[in-house]
Design a protein around this motif. Structure first.
Motif, mmCIF file in Angstrom:
data_model
loop_
_atom_site.group_PDB
_atom_site.id
_atom_site.type_symbol
_atom_site.label_atom_id
_atom_site.label_comp_id
_atom_site.label_asym_id
_atom_site.label_seq_id
_atom_site.Cartn_x
_atom_site.Cartn_y
_atom_site.Cartn_z
ATOM 1 N N GLU A 36 6.984 -4.686 7.377
ATOM 2 C CA GLU A 36 7.842 -3.833 7.052
ATOM 3 C C GLU A 36 7.695 -2.223 8.164
ATOM 4 N N LEU A 37 8.862 -2.238 8.974
ATOM 5 C CA LEU A 37 8.871 -1.209 9.763
ATOM 6 C C LEU A 37 9.705 0.070 9.256
ATOM 7 N N PRO A 190 1.187 5.452 17.767
ATOM 8 C CA PRO A 190 1.053 5.580 16.287
ATOM 9 C C PRO A 190 2.163 4.873 15.448
ATOM 10 N N HIS A 191 1.648 4.166 14.478
ATOM 11 C CA HIS A 191 2.589 3.120 13.668
ATOM 12 C C HIS A 191 1.985 3.195 12.268
ATOM 13 N N PHE A 192 2.985 2.779 11.474
ATOM 14 C CA PHE A 192 2.967 2.555 9.651
ATOM 15 C C PHE A 192 3.694 1.721 9.258
ATOM 16 N N LEU A 193 3.037 0.441 9.103
ATOM 17 C CA LEU A 193 3.498 -0.791 8.832
ATOM 18 C C LEU A 193 2.999 -1.058 7.288
ATOM 19 N N SER A 194 4.109 -1.789 6.390
ATOM 20 C CA SER A 194 3.775 -2.149 5.230
ATOM 21 C C SER A 194 4.187 -3.656 4.651
ATOM 22 N N TRP A 195 3.573 -4.202 3.772
ATOM 23 C CA TRP A 195 3.856 -5.408 3.206
ATOM 24 C C TRP A 195 5.280 -5.330 2.594
ATOM 25 N N ARG A 199 10.119 3.588 0.461
ATOM 26 C CA ARG A 199 11.347 4.099 0.975
ATOM 27 C C ARG A 199 11.379 5.710 1.052
ATOM 28 N N SER A 200 10.316 6.253 1.551
ATOM 29 C CA SER A 200 10.217 7.462 1.543
ATOM 30 C C SER A 200 10.574 8.174 2.957
ATOM 31 N N HIS A 206 0.855 6.691 0.029
ATOM 32 C CA HIS A 206 0.694 6.995 -1.393
ATOM 33 C C HIS A 206 1.797 7.134 -2.284
ATOM 34 N N ARG A 207 2.487 6.055 -2.324
ATOM 35 C CA ARG A 207 3.782 5.983 -3.176
ATOM 36 C C ARG A 207 3.806 4.935 -4.328
#
Length: 226
Positions: A36-37, A190-195, A199-200, A206-207
């Motif tokens: 998830e990008l 820099p990157h921030f991916l999630s499974w 939706r921030s 930390h949501r």
């Protein structure tokens, strides 16, 4: 639709050597993408990242795999800011608990871990508690500054169920909530991916309101995965 994953029960994981654990996870675990990008306009870089997961009666086993262009591992002490390095993470919240646990690992196996109700109020795990987590990084253990190239790396973590206050000795599946992440805030990309999607407005792992559903197939219900 809410993301959901099942963690299969593999009874013999605790009794296998490292190579056999990898093989059992490959054959009987489940694999998911961390893809998830969430903030693609600001942070478009998308390193390939997957995790394979299963559990025994005592541990959750997670094997992260990453393919990336930059590799960094400056932090080497427990609870140092590993999220600045090439980092993967697993956040988990037992059903009915207001607290969740964050387990973060850089590519040399340095661990940052805490229990908390939100970002601003952590109770960091002690060195003794962190020592109960088994971590096997493919990049070795020595810290290094950022290097550029084409890299693949993985890290296997075995997290004690007892550490997050749960037991899986019933025949019924157990529900948790959580998310899996890939980040590297201190690298040239820099990157921030999630499974599960977050939706921030800005990067914020930390949501817990965006955690997905995790079902552990405990006891007899997991025997198909033996």
């Amino acid at each position: 639709m809410e993301k959901t994953l099942h963690i299969p029960f593999i009874a013999d994981l605790d009794f296998l050597n490292t190579d056999a654990i990898f093989n059992r996870l490959e054959s009987s675990g489940v694999r998911h993408n961390i893809g998830e990008l969430n903030w693609k306009d600001e942070f478009p870089y998308h390193p390939l990242t997957t995790f394979t997961i299963a559990h025994s009666a005592k541990y959750i086993y997670v094997n992260f795999f990453v393919r990336c262009n930059y590799l960094r591992a400056v932090n080497f002490e427990n609870n140092s800011p590993v999220d600045e390095d090439s980092c993967v993470a697993f956040f988990v919240q037992p059903e009915g608990s207001e607290e969740y646990w964050n387990f973060e690992f850089n590519c040399i196996g340095t661990v940052k871990a805490a229990r908390r109700t939100d970002r601003d109020n952590p109770t960091a795990l002690t060195d003794s508690e962190i020592s109960t987590i088994s971590v096997l990084p493919s990049c070795g253990r020595r810290p290094f500054r950022e290097i550029e190239g084409l890299f693949t790396w993985d890290i296997l973590a075995a997290i004690p169920l007892e550490l997050i206050g749960i037991r899986c000795d019933d025949e019924q599946p157990m529900e948790l909530r959580g998310n899996f992440y890939k980040c590297a805030s201190g690298t040239s990309q820099p990157h921030f991916l999630s499974w599960a999607p977050v939706r921030s407005e800005h990067p914020d792992f930390h949501r817990p309101e965006f955690f997905g559903k995790i079902v552990m197939d405990c006891g007899q219900s997991g025997k198909e995965g033996w």
